[in-house]
Design a protein around this motif. Structure first.
Motif: not given
Length: 95
Positions: A29-36
């Motif tokens: 989740x943190x990775x996805x939010x960091x990438x977008x």
């Protein structure tokens, strides 16, 4: 370091599920939010809520649970720092 007694398969399964599955899900989740860029603010809010609650509960155990070892005393510093950083990012940036 934590004092867990993983004495049977059920205990080991629960430990792996919570500390493996939940942590991996949060990392994704943190990775996805960091990438977008459009999702970053919600990721920071999630971090604020998560680490803030961990810090509050950790402080409660340090104050009211006898015979707490060294590891939880170290982790309150980590969790409080993460809470402060998340708060600074969340409240210091525009939506």
């Amino acid at each position: 370091a934590l004092g867990f007694g993983l004495t049977n398969g059920s205990a080991r399964s629960e430990y792996i599920t919570v500390y493996g599955g939940l942590e991996l899900g949060m990392a994704i989740f943190f990775l996805l939010t960091a990438m977008n860029p459009d999702w970053r603010r919600i990721g920071i809010l999630f971090a604020l809520c998560t680490y803030g609650c961990l810090a509050v509960f950790r402080l409660g155990t340090l104050l009211f649970v006898p015979d707490v070892g060294t590891f939880p005393k170290i982790m309150i510093g980590v969790e409080a720092t993460m809470t402060v950083l998340a708060a600074l990012l969340y409240f210091g940036t525009r939506p």
